[in-house]
Design an enzyme around this catalytic site. Structure first.
Site, PDB file in Angstrom:
ATOM      1  N   GLU A  33       0.866  -1.167   0.000  1.00 39.84           N
ATOM      2  CA  GLU A  33       0.000   0.000   0.000  1.00 39.84           C
ATOM      3  C   GLU A  33       0.908   1.223   0.000  1.00 39.84           C
ATOM      4  OE1 GLU A  33      -2.733   0.285   3.292  1.00 39.84           O
ATOM      5  OE2 GLU A  33      -3.449   2.240   2.595  1.00 39.84           O
ATOM      6  N   ARG A 269       5.480 -12.951   9.814  1.00 41.48           N
ATOM      7  CA  ARG A 269       6.123 -11.658   9.583  1.00 41.48           C
ATOM      8  C   ARG A 269       7.554 -11.671  10.062  1.00 41.48           C
ATOM      9  NH1 ARG A 269       2.742  -7.204   9.350  1.00 41.48           N
ATOM     10  NH2 ARG A 269       4.350  -5.858  10.189  1.00 41.48           N
ATOM     11  N   LYS A 279       4.548   0.626   9.228  1.00 40.54           N
ATOM     12  CA  LYS A 279       4.619   1.941   8.595  1.00 40.54           C
ATOM     13  C   LYS A 279       4.005   3.009   9.481  1.00 40.54           C
ATOM     14  CE  LYS A 279       3.054   0.093   4.779  1.00 40.54           C
ATOM     15  NZ  LYS A 279       2.482  -0.116   3.439  1.00 40.54           N
TER      16      LYS A 279
HETATM   17  P1  ATP Z   1       2.644  -2.142   7.777  1.00 41.04           P
HETATM   18  O1  ATP Z   1       2.010  -2.776   8.954  1.00 41.04           O
HETATM   19  O2  ATP Z   1       4.074  -1.789   7.988  1.00 41.04           O
HETATM   20  O3  ATP Z   1       1.847  -0.993   7.211  1.00 41.04           O
HETATM   21  P2  ATP Z   1       1.477  -3.720   5.789  1.00 41.04           P
HETATM   22  O4  ATP Z   1       1.392  -5.191   5.807  1.00 41.04           O
HETATM   23  O5  ATP Z   1       0.230  -2.978   6.054  1.00 41.04           O
HETATM   24  O6  ATP Z   1       2.667  -3.282   6.695  1.00 41.04           O
HETATM   25  P3  ATP Z   1       1.608  -3.511   2.992  1.00 41.04           P
HETATM   26  O7  ATP Z   1       2.067  -2.386   2.160  1.00 41.04           O
HETATM   27  O8  ATP Z   1       0.188  -3.888   2.956  1.00 41.04           O
HETATM   28  O9  ATP Z   1       2.066  -3.183   4.450  1.00 41.04           O
HETATM   29  O10 ATP Z   1       2.512  -4.791   2.758  1.00 41.04           O
HETATM   30  C1  ATP Z   1       2.803  -5.313   1.495  1.00 41.04           C
HETATM   31  C2  ATP Z   1       3.203  -6.762   1.670  1.00 41.04           C
HETATM   32  O11 ATP Z   1       4.313  -6.874   2.552  1.00 41.04           O
HETATM   33  C3  ATP Z   1       2.071  -7.581   2.277  1.00 41.04           C
HETATM   34  O12 ATP Z   1       1.924  -8.749   1.502  1.00 41.04           O
HETATM   35  C4  ATP Z   1       2.554  -7.892   3.651  1.00 41.04           C
HETATM   36  O13 ATP Z   1       2.079  -9.154   4.047  1.00 41.04           O
HETATM   37  C5  ATP Z   1       4.076  -7.860   3.518  1.00 41.04           C
HETATM   38  N1  ATP Z   1       4.688  -7.495   4.793  1.00 41.04           N
HETATM   39  C6  ATP Z   1       4.449  -6.386   5.524  1.00 41.04           C
HETATM   40  N2  ATP Z   1       5.149  -6.400   6.666  1.00 41.04           N
HETATM   41  C7  ATP Z   1       5.872  -7.551   6.671  1.00 41.04           C
HETATM   42  C8  ATP Z   1       6.787  -8.155   7.589  1.00 41.04           C
HETATM   43  N3  ATP Z   1       7.108  -7.558   8.728  1.00 41.04           N
HETATM   44  N4  ATP Z   1       7.332  -9.340   7.259  1.00 41.04           N
HETATM   45  C9  ATP Z   1       7.023  -9.935   6.095  1.00 41.04           C
HETATM   46  N5  ATP Z   1       6.170  -9.433   5.189  1.00 41.04           N
HETATM   47  C10 ATP Z   1       5.584  -8.246   5.468  1.00 41.04           C
HETATM   48 MG    MG Z   2      -1.500  -3.474   4.717  1.00 42.49          MG
END
Ligand code: ATP
Ligand code: MG
Length: 569
Positions: A33, A269, A279
């Site tokens: 995102e 994760r 983020k």
């Molecule tokens: P955040 O909580 O930091 O906003 P998010 O999962 O909302 O992270 P996205 O932009 O939706 O952020 O993530 C894109 C991809 O990265 C998703 O498929 C998510 O599962 C993966 N991802 C995010 N954080 C991690 C992590 N700590 N370890 C492994 N994969 C991750």
């Molecule tokens: Mg997300």
């Protein structure tokens, strides 16, 4: 290129799917995102998805999940693309966006209404929460879905209302479109999830065309299917969403509205000690001014780590070593450091710099007699070339390489003692010069001119220290970093309590002249090269060193990481 861990359960699944002919080729995707910069957790998802595609000769899409317009910006989107490229990966074809499918998503929503599987609901979010029930109690049907209720809406009414929602006839938040699944399902995600909400927000790609936006769960599975994704890998928090993912797609596949039904696979994760991987929290650090932006070298963002001087190879090595599984982990910070060092050790040129100078006058320095040696930039990597380590009458050594009253085991310079200057002569400390306040301001030393490239006769000199010529060295601002947090597990809401007030220290460095060879001539950061200051660690030029007032360029180095092994003693 480093591949993701040789064996993991996802790879095994794909292997099977190819062997059994379920798929002839695989397509994965990375779906960020654009609401912040990518962090080290994302590096795991990137390496996994892109490496799998590469390994199995498939493709991996980059798809922006842009369904939350108020938090998404173009700057974030650009930073994400830059981060992925820096990590060493290339997506297939054009960058994709969930917003590319807004029309289809809307049509499919009408399809669900026509099938009696979706309805327009006027409950507020708060009311919905109240009626949702919990893990032990069933939810209550919305009056708008309940045929026995006076508010019940027919398929035709729902269709008209949904179109009016789209046409901007209702206020933000006044209505939602919900799937009609099961308010008593043990899985909360199946209790009539909202799939559309009204929100008048400008979207970075579709502008003001839409005032209704689809929800993530609804959008994600459909985007996957429309792109022909075979394996949709995501983190474990989506495990409970999988039944919804499958519910939506099985209906659409049956109606032949989507070409396939991708398989969602969850992995745990990546969490890292001393680090926040969210983020939202990283944004908080930026907003609070604790760091100077998302790419501050202390930030665990891809662009922060690049600015810190980490190499993409080192980072990929780290990710590979963390493996892929379903068990929660808080990875040891030393695993990251070891991986980064391991790569830099083989590729970083080594030069000398002094960060805490003590002046040494070489009393018997003699232009006609004293000679400078040539030295390679790397002991094993001849391709990096060499330079002359020019000695001069006045040099700087590191202040803590001298002890007037040496502690036990101290093997460097002491009054009357000898030491080898790296790539140069053995010198002897003849005199300690002090200022009025009793502080040591200078050492007067003599060169043993018979020790260039050979051991002194009749005695052993153990220590070797680095130095720079006072006349020839150039100065730079050197930024030394510590962890942003004082605790290794930075969990819970109030992570700001653990902020390390001393995460940045600035000193002046004196750097041997050849260091200039490694300064980029323009601010093209991808050309920045991490170098080793011998015995001190790895450092990388920073690109922010232009003074707006004087237009002059100040040389700045960021400390990447310390050395594990030193040849100190
Ligand atoms: P955040 O909580 O930091 O906003 P998010 O999962 O909302 O992270 P996205 O932009 O939706 O952020 O993530 C894109 C991809 O990265 C998703 O498929 C998510 O599962 C993966 N991802 C995010 N954080 C991690 C992590 N700590 N370890 C492994 N994969 C991750
Ligand atoms: Mg997300």
């Amino acid at each position: 290129m480093t591949e993701i861990a040789a064996n993991n359960f996802i790879r095994t699944i794909i292997d099977e799917d190819l062997k059994t002919g379920k798929h002839t080729a695989i397509i994965t995707r990375f779906p960020p995102e654009p609401n912040g910069y990518l962090h080290i957790g994302h590096a795991k998802a990137i390496c996994l998805n892109f490496s799998l595609a590469k390994e199995f000769n498939g493709q991996c899409n980059l798809r922006f999940d842009d369904t939350n317009p108020e938090k998404e910006t173009d700057e974030y989107a650009r930073s994400i693309e830059e981060g992925i490229k820096w990590l060493g990966f290339t997506w297939s074809g054009e960058v994709k966006h969930a917003s590319d499918y807004f029309n289809k998503l809307y049509q499919f929503a009408e399809y669900f209404i026509e099938q009696g599987l979706a309805y327009v609901c006027d409950l507020s979010l708060e009311q919905m929460r109240m009626q949702r029930g919990d893990f032990t109690t069933s939810g209550t049907n919305s009056p708008y879905r309940d045929p026995h209720h006076e508010y019940y809406r027919s398929i035709e009414q729902n269709l008209l209302l949904f179109r009016s929602m789209k046409n901007g006839e209702f206020a933000d938040g006044s209505k939602t479109l919900r799937l009609k699944i099961d308010m008593s399902s043990p899985n909360m995600n199946l209790r009539d999830p909202v799939i559309y909400r009204i929100k008048r927000v400008h979207h970075i790609r579709t502008g003001d065309k839409w005032c209704i936006y689809p929800m993530y769960d609804y959008t994600h599975c459909i985007s996957d299917a429309l792109e022909g994704i075979t394996h949709s890998c995501c983190t474990l928090e989506f495990e409970d969403h999988r039944p919804l993912y499958d519910w939506i797609l099985s209906h659409l596949l049956k109606a032949r509205l989507v070409p396939c039904h991708p398989r969602q696979i969850e992995f745990s994760r990546l969490e890292l000690q001393y680090t926040v991987t969210s983020k939202r929290k990283l944004n908080q650090l930026v907003e609070m001014g604790v760091v100077d932006g998302w790419d501050d070298p202390r930030m665990p963002t891809l662009l922060g780590m690049r600015r810190r001087g980490y190499s993409a190879e080192g980072l990929r090595l780290f990710i590979e070593r963390t493996g892929v599984s379903k068990s929660p982990n808080n990875v040891d910070f030393t695993l990251l450091e070891t991986s980064i060092r391991e790569h830099l050790e083989t590729v970083a040129p080594r030069i000398m710099a002094v960060l805490n100078p003590l002046k040494v006058v070489l009393t018997n320095y003699n232009d006609g007699v004293t000679v400078s040696r040539e030295a390679a930039f790397h002991p094993q990597n001849a391709e990096l070339g060499s330079r002359i380590c020019t000695i001069s009458k006045n040099i700087y050594i590191e202040a803590d390489d001298f002890q007037e009253v040496p502690e036990e085991g101290f093997q460097r310079l002491r009054p009357g003692g000898e030491i080898r200057l790296r790539h140069s002569y053995v010198i002897k400390c003849d005199e300690v010069v002090k200022g009025l306040d009793g502080k040591i301001i200078q050492l007067n030393c003599s060169i043993d001119h018979n020790t260039l490239g050979k051991n002194p006769e009749g005695r052993k000199v153990k220590g070797v220290i680095h130095w720079v010529s006072q006349e020839l060295a150039f100065t730079a601002e050197v930024r030394l970093y510590e962890q942003l947090f004082t605790e290794d597990k930075v969990d819970g809401q109030d992570f700001t309590r653990f902020l390390n007030p001393d995460s940045l220290q600035i000193v002046t460095g004196y750097i041997e002249p050849s260091g200039k060879d490694f300064l980029p001539d323009e601010t093209n950061i991808s050309q920045f090269c991490t170098i080793q200051f011998e015995r001190l660690g790895y450092f990388v030029p920073d690109f922010t060193g232009v003074d707006i007032n004087t237009k002059s360029t100040k040389v700045i180095f960021n400390k990447t990481i310390g050395l594990k092994d030193t040849w100190k003693k």
